[in-house]
Design a protein around this motif. Structure first.
Motif, short mmCIF file in Angstrom:
data_model
loop_
_atom_site.label_atom_id
_atom_site.label_comp_id
_atom_site.label_asym_id
_atom_site.label_seq_id
_atom_site.Cartn_x
_atom_site.Cartn_y
_atom_site.Cartn_z
N LEU A 579 -0.62 6.12 4.20
CA LEU A 579 -1.50 5.13 3.57
C LEU A 579 -1.04 4.76 2.16
O LEU A 579 -1.30 3.66 1.70
CB LEU A 579 -2.94 5.68 3.52
CG LEU A 579 -3.59 5.94 4.89
CD1 LEU A 579 -4.91 6.66 4.72
CD2 LEU A 579 -3.80 4.62 5.63
N HIS A 584 4.94 2.85 4.39
CA HIS A 584 3.95 3.22 5.42
C HIS A 584 4.63 3.79 6.66
O HIS A 584 4.14 3.62 7.77
CB HIS A 584 3.11 2.00 5.84
CG HIS A 584 2.40 1.35 4.72
ND1 HIS A 584 1.48 1.98 3.94
CD2 HIS A 584 2.52 0.08 4.21
CE1 HIS A 584 1.04 1.17 3.00
NE2 HIS A 584 1.65 -0.01 3.12
N ASN A 1023 3.59 -4.60 6.96
CA ASN A 1023 2.26 -4.98 6.46
C ASN A 1023 1.39 -5.69 7.49
O ASN A 1023 0.30 -6.18 7.16
CB ASN A 1023 2.40 -5.86 5.21
CG ASN A 1023 2.99 -5.06 4.05
OD1 ASN A 1023 2.62 -3.91 3.85
ND2 ASN A 1023 3.95 -5.65 3.34
N THR A 1025 -1.10 -6.16 10.81
CA THR A 1025 -2.23 -5.38 11.34
C THR A 1025 -1.77 -4.54 12.53
O THR A 1025 -2.18 -3.38 12.69
CB THR A 1025 -3.35 -6.34 11.80
OG1 THR A 1025 -3.54 -7.30 10.79
CG2 THR A 1025 -4.64 -5.60 12.05
N GLN A 1028 -0.03 -1.46 11.37
CA GLN A 1028 -0.97 -0.46 10.82
C GLN A 1028 -1.82 0.17 11.91
O GLN A 1028 -2.09 1.37 11.90
CB GLN A 1028 -1.86 -1.12 9.76
CG GLN A 1028 -1.08 -1.37 8.47
CD GLN A 1028 -1.89 -2.17 7.46
OE1 GLN A 1028 -2.96 -2.66 7.77
NE2 GLN A 1028 -1.35 -2.31 6.25
N ASN A 1031 0.12 2.79 13.57
CA ASN A 1031 0.15 3.99 12.72
C ASN A 1031 -1.15 4.78 12.86
O ASN A 1031 -1.14 6.00 12.98
CB ASN A 1031 0.32 3.56 11.26
CG ASN A 1031 1.70 3.97 10.72
OD1 ASN A 1031 2.34 4.85 11.26
ND2 ASN A 1031 2.13 3.33 9.64
N TYR A 1032 -2.29 4.05 12.82
CA TYR A 1032 -3.61 4.71 12.92
C TYR A 1032 -3.78 5.37 14.28
O TYR A 1032 -4.40 6.42 14.40
CB TYR A 1032 -4.75 3.69 12.68
CG TYR A 1032 -4.79 3.15 11.27
CD1 TYR A 1032 -4.33 3.90 10.19
CD2 TYR A 1032 -5.27 1.86 11.01
CE1 TYR A 1032 -4.36 3.40 8.90
CE2 TYR A 1032 -5.29 1.35 9.71
CZ TYR A 1032 -4.83 2.12 8.66
OH TYR A 1032 -4.85 1.63 7.38
#
Length: 1550
Positions: A579, A584, A1023, A1025, A1028, A1031-1032
């Motif tokens: 984060l 990232h 960067n 969505t 990310q 990653n989540y």
């Protein structure tokens, strides 16, 4: 400043050149590197360690070694190397001058350093020989480093073809390197201590002493033991001797000296002044004395003793045991910790190497191929160095722990011999044995793991620093989680400490009670009290289990917290990194290097709380041991030994107390005993007779006055103290054997007929506490010990009370009297037998702790004092009970004595002829004594042939060797434990753990997939969505696996901990129930220490050690399995090495486990003798001190401790042997995983990271797995040992529901024996050989016969303590063999020979089942003539009796037993020599009580004092297990040929 170019030469290059090294086709070092670093480092090591090494060589006390070929060769090679290097330097110098060749300064400097170093090694080799050093670690390491450093020029010269340029230098170097290698090989061997062919006879020195440095660091010296253990089950004789370094003789003096100094230091700060304030005594001379005036004035009643500086006021001593241990053993710990520090540093090299390897595999095509192989090899080298350091740390640490235990046990043992009575009151035998068995053991266990205290923080700091380099500030998130967990861990450890302290207290109480129950087992069985005491033990056990349950909850919670902690730290760090970092992105290098660092971190985080609980336990133990060692000692100044004093024993103004806080037991004692005199001490129960003897021995606190004893002392205690040894050993008591003296002593003490009865004669082993001897035999063996000792002064505390009258007469005449063996010795005889009094030189009369009168028999009779009144009362009473048709001559003698007494006690003056009566009696008795040819002091001169010892047959050995199981632990024992846990619970525990392990593997495979994800590797989408969310997703999945692990561990820990506590409870219960139902033969043949050992050490193992071992084993087993699965999943080629590695692993295990298991078993059995001997010593401390035998007993204890420590040492050495070999296998696995990662072309960096990081953890896992497998097997031995006692053969059922006698049985008390035969145990001779007789209800029957005739056997047969071998006993129409034991025993009452009390209230001792009301108890106490005594006690009925009732006199204990008997009041009463320990007056009171209270009952009395049974209905005379005579006393006395008549004659009754 030196110019590098000038120093290294133009072509020499720099000292270090990265570019040249890493970008060449081989690992290339500059010329300058080879001349500097590769020479400076090894030689620098030698010179830096030189001062320390020289110091140890010069201060060594070793014996110089003989000249050997090895020593000569090593010196020669050092000189060869010196010569070669010097020649090389000369050549280089000549080349420079002759050919103008450029030679660098570095080259000359390197040569000079080497020349000096080689000369130094030659000198050191000779110094080692002179100082007795057989091996040198410093020289080995030096040669090892020089040889390794030589490898670089070795391959460089070949690759660079130097042989073309300078063949001479080329050849010289390889000769030089070969000499280095040869020197290294020679230093792998140790010098021989003795010349070839010479070996000390009968010795098996420890191979560690003669092993080389290399052999020691790889534990090669253990090979012979392990191979022996593999070939056959090890026996004690297969083990070598203890290393002198670890023997108590070298360990204990250092500790004792340091502890003494510490005590001295603090004693000066203590205020221990005790002042005595006395009222001024009335010293007015008494002018008007008459015959009635006592010869010694009684002390004024106002005399008081006041104490200042009592316990409350005393400042607590601050002498620190911890400080002493640090002072004595600190250096050893520092040596071990040096190895551990090196290990910790090396531990962090592997993750760094992993990062380099992952980077290499990512960019393989652009890297030099040799790098991969070097990286793979580096993993192996680093791990190997780690292993060697780790095991050295453990070995040094654990042997130090062993030495600590040895010195603490010896200190506790010595203390137990010198502690005063106040200290004895505070600590029971059980508690002191617990100090030895649990607390000293705990100190040993802790020592091997103490490094965790400093090592864990060091590891955490290093790991955090390396993680910071990897992940930056994101590490702070993980650190935050760790800090948050610290308070939680602290809370858990504080709680654990409290529980631990409580657990130890409860354990002490349980063991104390258990020890007493085992000591008093015969009484429990006779009274059918087993259920009551079993419940009391179980009550304490349940308290213990409740604490263990709480401990289990905390343990489960801490397991949950510790499993989650590393994962939470990892998760928090990775999440924060993803984060917060710009990219990232978590790549494989960062992820797996971090993961391996987190794995390292897991170890200290997990172990630190365990260490805290260890420290807590050890802290409690140090406190308990220190408190004990600081307790009061007997003051050596209590008794002086001034040989110039004219009297043998002198006491002036003596005031003595058992405890300085209690009232004095003896007040104002003044007495003087002349050399060679016989003095009798008389007085009623509790008047202080035994206290007087104790004060002369120095066993009481002397509050005032002076005591002097001139010469050596022999002591016969009131309750005979007998060792668990042969009869002969008990009599010799450490003295040299002199057959003539020995035979005389046997005859004089009337032991010859007893030895003929005993199966092994005087070589028969006597059981613990003399269990297989009768009371009389014990007392006579105790007396024989004293007589054989040939001392100057004899203190005889009522030795004649436990023997028959005719034996008593024989002993008095042959031993104590004026013609006896001791006739020239000083004798102080405490006695209740008034018939001996006319024959003594002087009599001391004690009343309430004061000397009321002192003088000869004549003088005391001439004064109408306490003595004359006591004598008159006794004789008058005896006169009332006289039979009508007694011999007229006897009646005449008695009436004359009475006449004499009447004349003294009336006011009419003396009668004529009274003295002649006494004289005639004296003459008569002296004429009847056989003349003894020689006194004991002259027998030594007489020559005689020593008779051959009787061969001890197997059945003569009463105490059998403790059983050791052999071979592997049977699977049924594991099943037994699993059943105790619960089969379903066991399966559930395994299932939960498999799921947990699956989740753990899943999380790491998930991490591998995460780091290999191509979309995430593409930084251009960082960067978006979608990027990310992905990653989540990975982060969430990783967290999900973690939460799953945590809950599985929580569930598994809770179920396992609670079920294991329950299992411990079940196993203890089964053993306790079975032991309580064990037959008396089991207790006769098993030392109490051995049984207590099962209830202490083995139960402690099942309670606390086994659950942890089981959990770690399951963890390691599935963990290792998981690792192999992951490596195989990552690199399938790994399967090819699994098989050979598994074979090596299996062989190591096969060799090791039998050795370790058998050593553990032998060690367990060598532990019991330490505690048996210890318990025995405490019981006989007064006797040991009296004879001055402390040193011999300490030596015996030391030998037993050394023996136990030897087996512990061999076991831990075999553990280290295994560890080094298994870790070598683990290191090969790491090497293989790294090598396959280098060789495989299609393996992703994530997979390499996963494979190698798992392989790195396998080294310790494999080692821990086998160690835990072995620990599990060695600790499950405790279940096996507990199970053995759960399966012992029990007596018949306590209650038979369908064969219960009527509730009012027996109605009349009619007893009939029909051809009754019995023996004590299978294989022994019959003790009753066909007894047939009828005893009518309400009859009073006296049973007499000499020792060993079967009197006691007859009474215990009634209670079925021994079962019939034939015939039957019928009571009121019911055969006793057909009913439950408790139904039988609860309907009979016995007043036993040895009065046994248990620690607890007086009320509990009278009525353990709480059946009776207080008024009934008081009534019984009143009838037992104890009411005055009990009512004066501050707590009355709730007065606490000490262990075994030690704070009551023997007579008072006997009266408490009488009160017990009065409470039960059954139809049949058996008296087993019950009044032997009380004075005549009390005896008469007891006899009257029995006559009135039991007038309707059948009474069977075993009697030594025939006058007590003269008014009985019948007398039974037993001889060798048969009834010789059975009739009324009158009828038997009419026939002068009867045995009873001759006994009565011996007793002066006819």
């Amino acid at each position: 400043m030196v110019n590098i170019e000038e120093f290294c030469g133009k072509d020499g290059g720099a000292i270090w050149d990265d570019n040249l090294l890493f970008n060449s086709s081989y690992p290339r070092f500059t010329e300058c590197s080879q001349n500097t670093l590769l020479v400076w480092v090894p030689c620098g090591f030698l010179w830096l360690t030189l001062p320390i090494y020289l110091y140890s060589l010069c201060t060594s006390n070793g014996v110089p070694l003989p000249l050997s070929s090895l020593n000569i060769t090593k010196t020669f090679l050092s000189l060869v190397l010196f010569f070669l290097t010097a020649v090389q330097m000369i050549k280089e110098a000549s080349d420079k001058t002759d050919n103008g060749k450029e030679v660098s300064t570095a080259l000359f400097l390197a040569g000079a350093i080497k020349v000096a170093s080689f000369a130094l090694t030659a000198l050191l080799i000779q110094l080692e020989k002179r100082s007795g050093f057989i091996t040198s670690g410093i020289l080995f390491l030096y040669w090892f480093m020089m040889t390794i450093a030589g490898i670089i020029p070795f391959y460089s010269k070949i690759i660079q073809k130097e042989y073309d340029k300078d063949l001479f230098t080329f050849v010289m170097f390889y000769v030089y390197w070969a000499a280095l290698l040869l020197q290294l090989i020679l230093h792998c061997f140790a010098e021989k201590v003795t010349r070839r062919g010479y070996q000390p006879l009968g010795e098996k020195p420890c191979p560690e002493i003669s092993s080389s440095f290399l052999s020691r660091i790889v534990f090669w010296w253990v090979n012979t033991l392990v191979f022996s253990g593999y070939k056959k089950d090890l026996q004690e004789e297969d083990i070598w001797d203890l290393n002198p370094r670890d023997a108590n003789t070298s360990v204990n003096p250092k500790f004792s000296k340091a502890w003494k100094a510490e005590l001295e230091k603090w004693k000066t700060r203590e205020n221990t002044s005790v002042a005595f304030n006395r009222e001024p005594r009335d010293i007015q001379e008494v002018r008007h004395s008459s015959e009635k005036t006592p010869l010694l004035r009684q002390r004024a009643a106002t005399s008081e003793v006041e104490f200042r500086g009592t316990k409350v006021e005393k400042k607590k001593s601050k002498a620190s045991l911890f400080r002493v241990l640090v002072r004595v053993y600190g250096y050893d710990f520092l040596r071990a910790w040096g190895c551990k520090f090196l290990y910790d540093l090396m531990q962090f090299v592997s993750p760094t190497l992993l990062g380099v390897l992952i980077a290499y595999t990512k960019n393989k095509e652009n890297e030099q191929q040799w790098k991969g192989y070097v990286f793979a090899a580096s993993f192996f080298v680093v791990a190997t160095v780690q292993s060697l350091c780790f095991h050295q740390n453990f070995h040094i640490g654990m042997t130090t722990g062993m030495r600590i235990r040895s010195s603490l046990i010896t200190a506790v043992y010595k203390k137990s011999l010198s502690m005063n009575s106040e200290a004895k009151k505070q600590k029971t035998v059980g508690e002191i044995v617990n100090l030895m068995s649990v607390d000293c053991q705990r100190m040993q266990d802790l020592a091997g793991y103490l490094w965790m205290l400093w090592s864990a923080p060091v590891q955490i700091i290093l790991a955090m620093w390396l993680l910071w380099n990897q992940l930056g500030p994101a590490v702070l998130a993980g650190l935050g989680v760790m800090i948050l967990l610290i308070p939680l861990n602290m809370f858990i450890s504080i709680k654990q400490r409290k529980l631990q302290v409580n657990l130890m207290k409860v354990k002490d109480k349980r063991l104390k009670l258990m020890s007493e129950v085992l000591n008093g087992m015969k009484v429990l069985k006779l009274y059918a009290w087993e259920p009551s005491f079993q419940d009391k033990i179980l009550e304490l056990r349940n308290e213990e289990l409740d604490i263990l349950k709480k401990y289990a909850y905390l343990q489960a919670f801490s397991s949950f917290s510790f499993t989650c902690a590393p994962f939470l730290v990892t998760l928090a760090t990775f999440a924060t990194y993803i984060l917060t970092s710009d990219a990232h992105y978590l790549d494989a290098g960062k992820a797996f290097v971090s993961l391996s660092l987190f794995n390292i971190l897991r170890f200290p985080i997990n172990l630190l709380p365990m260490m805290v609980s260890y420290i807590v336990q050890a802290n409690v133990s140090i406190g308990r041991i220190a408190d004990f060692l600081k307790m009061g000692d007997l003051d050596p100044e209590n008794v002086q030994h001034n040989r110039t004093d004219p009297a043998a024993i002198t006491v002036k103004n003596g005031t003595f107390s058992w405890d300085e806080n209690l009232q004095p037991a003896l007040k104002g004692i003044n007495m003087s005993v002349g050399v060679g005199k016989l003095i009798a001490v008389v007085g009623q129960v509790g008047s202080g007779k035994s206290s007087l003897v104790s004060s002369i021995l120095g066993d009481m606190e002397k509050l005032q006055g002076r005591v002097n004893v001139k010469g050596s002392v022999a002591y016969v205690s009131q309750q005979a103290w007998i060792q668990n040894a042969t009869v002969q050993d008990n009599i010799l008591f450490g003295s040299e054997m002199n057959q003539c003296t020995y035979d005389d002593v046997l005859d004089a003490c009337a032991l010859r007929p007893d030895l003929e009865i005993l199966t092994g004669g005087d070589m028969t082993e006597i059981g613990e506490k003399g269990i297989n001897l009768s009371g009389g035999q014990k007392q006579r063996v105790s007396l024989a010990r004293a007589v054989y000792n040939n001392a100057d002064i004899y203190l005889l505390d009522d030795p004649l009370s436990a023997v028959d009258s005719h034996v008593g007469k024989h002993i008095f005449q042959k031993v104590i009297g004026s013609k006896g063996l001791l006739r020239n010795k000083t004798r102080l005889l405490v006695t209740h037998g008034i018939h001996w009094l006319p024959m003594v030189d002087s009599i001391i009369v004690l009343v309430d702790g004061q000397v009321s009168e002192m003088g000869s028999y004549e003088e005391l009779l001439d004064h109408d004092g306490a003595f004359a009144q006591f004598l008159k009362t006794y004789l008058m009473q005896d006169n009332d009970n006289e039979v009508d048709d007694e011999d007229p001559e006897i009646q005449e003698v008695k009436s004359k004595i009475l006449e004499r007494l009447e004349s003294v006690t009336s006011d009419t003056g003396t009668t004529s002829g009274d003295e002649s009566t006494v004289r005639s009696r004296k003459r008569k008795t002296s004429e009847s004594k056989p003349k003894l040819a020689r006194s004991i002091s002259t027998v030594v001169d007489t020559k005689c042939d020593k008779k051959p010892d009787k061969i001890t047959k197997e059945k003569d050995v009463l105490i059998q060797e403790e059983k050791k199981e052999e071979g592997s632990v049977k699977s049924k024992i594991f099943m037994k434990y699993a059943r105790a846990i619960g089969l379903i619970a066991s399966i559930l525990i395994f299932m939960l753990f498999i799921v947990y392990q699956g989740a753990s593997l899943g999380s790491n495979i998930w991490l591998s997939l995460w780091t290999d994800d191509k979309d995430l590797a593409n930084q251009t989408n960082a960067n978006t969505t979608e990027y990310q969310n992905k990653n989540y997703m990975y982060l969430g999945g990783y967290a999900g696996f973690g939460i799953g692990q945590a809950f599985m561990v929580m569930a598994y820990s809770l179920i396992a901990s609670l079920c294991q506590v329950r299992a411990a409870g079940k196993l203890h219960l089964n053993m306790l129930e079975n032991v309580m139902k064990g037959p008396m033969s089991f207790f006769d043949t098993t030392p109490i220490g051995r049984i207590v050992n099962r209830f202490s050490r083995d139960i402690e193992t099942i309670d606390t050690i086994l659950p942890g071992t089981t959990r770690i084993f399951i963890q390691m087993f599935f963990g290792t399995l998981g690792t192999l699965v992951v490596i195989t999943y990552s690199t399938p080629i790994f399967l090819s090495v699994i098989v050979p590695l598994f074979i090596i692993y299996y062989l190591s295990q096969r060799f090791y486990v039998p050795t370790s298991r058998q050593l553990q078993r032998i060690e367990s059995t060598t532990r019991s003798p330490i505690y048996n001997h210890f318990s025995e010593t405490i019981a006989g401390a007064a006797t040991i001190r009296a004879y001055g035998q402390q040193d011999r007993f300490i030596e015996t204890s030391v030998q037993r401790v050394d023996k136990n420590i030897l087996f512990y040492f061999t076991r831990i050495s075999s553990n280290r042997w295994l560890g080094t070999r298994l870790e070598f296998v683990g290191n090969l696995i790491v090497f293989a995983a790294a090598l396959f990662a280098v060789l495989s072309n299609d393996v992703s960096s994530g997979t390499v990271g996963l494979s190698v990081s798992y392989a790195l953890s396998i080294t310790s896992s494999l080692n821990l797995l086998v160690q835990q497998a072995s620990n599990l097997e060695t600790n499950i031995v405790s279940v096996e040992r507990v199970q053995e006692y759960s399966d012992i053969k029990t007596e018949a059922s306590w209650v038979m529901p369908f064969r219960r006698p009527p509730h009012d049985w027996p109605q009349t008390g009619h007893v009939s024996f029909h051809d009754y035969k019995t023996r004590y145990r299978e294989g022994l001779d019959l003790v009753l050989r066909g007894v047939t007789c009828e005893i009518q209800g309400g009859e009073k029957v006296g049973i007499v016969g000499r020792t060993g005739a079967g009197k006691s056997s007859l009474t215990v047969a009634l209670f079925r303590l021994i079962e019939p071998a034939g015939g039957s006993i019928v009571i009121d129409g019911q055969s006793i063999a057909n009913m439950g034991l408790h139904d039988l025993r609860s309907k009979l009452t016995i007043l036993p020979q040895d009065p046994v009390l248990f620690s607890g209230s007086l009320r509990m001792n009278l009525d353990p089942f709480d059946i009776y009301q207080d008024n009934q108890l008081w009534k019984a106490i009143e009838h037992a003539h104890l009411k005055k005594f009990v009512s004066e006690l501050p707590d009355g009925l709730m007065h606490e009796c000490g262990e075994g009732g030690e704070n009551l006199s023997v007579g008072q204990r006997q009266l408490v037993c009488l009160a017990r008997t009065l409470l039960r009041k059954t139809k049949i009463l058996i008296l087993d020599e019950a009044t032997a320990a009380v004075d005549m007056e009390t005896d008469d009171l007891i006899q009257n009580t029995i006559r009135t209270e039991f007038k309707d009952c059948t009474i069977l009395t075993i009697a030594h004092r025939l006058n007590t049974i003269m008014d009985y209905d019948k007398v039974m005379v037993l001889d060798q297990g048969l009834i010789k005579e059975f009739d009324s006393p009158n009828n038997l006395l009419k026939d002068k040929s009867t045995a009873f008549y001759s006994m009565a004659k011996d007793a002066n009754l006819v």
